[in-house]
Design a protein around this motif. Sequence first.
Motif, mmCIF file in Angstrom:
data_model
loop_
_atom_site.group_PDB
_atom_site.id
_atom_site.type_symbol
_atom_site.label_atom_id
_atom_site.label_comp_id
_atom_site.label_asym_id
_atom_site.label_seq_id
_atom_site.Cartn_x
_atom_site.Cartn_y
_atom_site.Cartn_z
ATOM 1 N N ALA A 41 54.043 21.961 -4.935
ATOM 2 C CA ALA A 41 54.001 20.550 -5.335
ATOM 3 C C ALA A 41 53.088 19.775 -4.386
ATOM 4 O O ALA A 41 53.198 19.918 -3.162
ATOM 5 C CB ALA A 41 55.408 19.965 -5.315
ATOM 6 N N ALA A 107 51.181 11.660 -14.495
ATOM 7 C CA ALA A 107 50.801 12.273 -15.769
ATOM 8 C C ALA A 107 49.286 12.257 -15.942
ATOM 9 O O ALA A 107 48.689 13.254 -16.373
ATOM 10 C CB ALA A 107 51.485 11.544 -16.920
ATOM 11 N N GLY A 110 47.751 14.970 -13.957
ATOM 12 C CA GLY A 110 48.201 16.322 -14.241
ATOM 13 C C GLY A 110 49.214 16.863 -13.255
ATOM 14 O O GLY A 110 49.336 18.075 -13.077
ATOM 15 N N VAL A 111 49.979 15.972 -12.617
ATOM 16 C CA VAL A 111 50.976 16.384 -11.624
ATOM 17 C C VAL A 111 52.350 16.424 -12.286
ATOM 18 O O VAL A 111 52.862 15.397 -12.735
ATOM 19 C CB VAL A 111 50.989 15.416 -10.424
ATOM 20 C CG1 VAL A 111 52.104 15.780 -9.451
ATOM 21 C CG2 VAL A 111 49.638 15.440 -9.722
ATOM 22 N N GLU A 112 52.955 17.601 -12.330
ATOM 23 C CA GLU A 112 54.260 17.755 -12.967
ATOM 24 C C GLU A 112 55.414 17.549 -12.000
ATOM 25 O O GLU A 112 56.489 17.109 -12.395
ATOM 26 C CB GLU A 112 54.366 19.141 -13.602
ATOM 27 C CG GLU A 112 53.382 19.347 -14.747
ATOM 28 C CD GLU A 112 53.525 20.709 -15.391
ATOM 29 O OE1 GLU A 112 54.342 21.531 -14.889
ATOM 30 O OE2 GLU A 112 52.829 20.957 -16.388
ATOM 31 N N ARG A 113 55.215 17.885 -10.738
ATOM 32 C CA ARG A 113 56.244 17.682 -9.719
ATOM 33 C C ARG A 113 55.543 17.352 -8.412
ATOM 34 O O ARG A 113 54.381 17.728 -8.199
ATOM 35 C CB ARG A 113 57.119 18.918 -9.552
ATOM 36 C CG ARG A 113 56.346 20.166 -9.195
ATOM 37 C CD ARG A 113 57.232 21.374 -9.099
ATOM 38 N NE ARG A 113 56.461 22.519 -8.601
ATOM 39 C CZ ARG A 113 56.983 23.661 -8.215
ATOM 40 N NH1 ARG A 113 58.293 23.828 -8.250
ATOM 41 N NH2 ARG A 113 56.217 24.636 -7.770
ATOM 42 N N GLU A 135 63.634 15.291 -11.974
ATOM 43 C CA GLU A 135 62.936 16.507 -12.398
ATOM 44 C C GLU A 135 61.534 16.586 -11.815
ATOM 45 O O GLU A 135 60.966 17.674 -11.711
ATOM 46 C CB GLU A 135 62.864 16.568 -13.929
ATOM 47 C CG GLU A 135 64.217 16.585 -14.614
ATOM 48 C CD GLU A 135 65.075 17.748 -14.164
ATOM 49 O OE1 GLU A 135 64.538 18.861 -14.047
ATOM 50 O OE2 GLU A 135 66.275 17.531 -13.917
ATOM 51 N N GLN A 136 60.971 15.461 -11.432
ATOM 52 C CA GLN A 136 59.595 15.441 -10.926
ATOM 53 C C GLN A 136 59.512 15.406 -9.410
ATOM 54 O O GLN A 136 58.540 15.892 -8.831
ATOM 55 C CB GLN A 136 58.842 14.231 -11.489
ATOM 56 C CG GLN A 136 58.462 14.362 -12.946
ATOM 57 C CD GLN A 136 57.609 13.192 -13.399
ATOM 58 O OE1 GLN A 136 58.128 12.155 -13.791
ATOM 59 N NE2 GLN A 136 56.305 13.354 -13.345
#
Length: 272
Positions: A41, A107, A110-113, A135-136
């Motif tokens: 992350a 978003a 492109g960062v999901e966590r 969740e992130q």
Amino acid sequence: MSSPTQTGGLAALHSTDEVLDLRGRRIAVRHWRQAASTGRAPLVFLHDSLGCIATWRDFPQKLAERSGRDALIYERLGHGGSGPFDRPRERDYLLHEARDVLPAVLAACGVERAVLFGHSDGGSIALLAAATLPEQVVGVVTEGAHIFNEDRTRAGVEQAIRDYRTTDIAQRLVKYHGDKVDALFRAWTNTWTAEWFRDWSVEHLMPQIRCPLLVIQGEDDEFGTLEQVYRTVGGASGPARALLLPHCGHTPHREARERVEEEVTAFLDPLP
């Protein structure tokens, strides 16, 4: 704009700057990326009430190098190279940044966590994001964060108002924020000294934080007492640790940099 950088024996990072367009809102972003993806992350840095990308100096880059992670810094509306404020400063402005703006930035990038590193207002935003985006957010580091308004906070802001009137602070801030300086300063000071903000608190949201948490504060912080730390750590449901730094004020990553880098690198090591 992009450029590779290298420090000592640490891996080179690739730097890029961009301006996101989020439904007409311009958000300035800087990325630091490892030469090869690690799958970990990234670090996301959240600046203070008068901060921007430049005021972090080279701290995010160095921490990314030491920890082997990508890093992302963005400027909130009203700051630096981002667009002007697009809404009045209201009681929920920090929650709005955490729950609405931060996810949109992640978003778009492109960062999901992410692991969040927040200073002052940015620290409060990081805590609120951990509480509302479980969740992130996989980990949080804060410096001088606030979860309630207190006498020392208001006294520190009132002193800043006096300094703004009698010194060249405004002129020095122009190089960071251009013609947005006065609006930015007044948004900060008018909010924290307002009667309607006197009893502001997000302490009730701390039990929703379950990710690992490192809460850093200088013992001489002019904007908050150690109660901010004790109540944050005591209220969180996940693993939380306090790091109190003697002879240090509101900006530990400058005033006690080596200690902060060491402690944060160790904190980051087991995180995904």
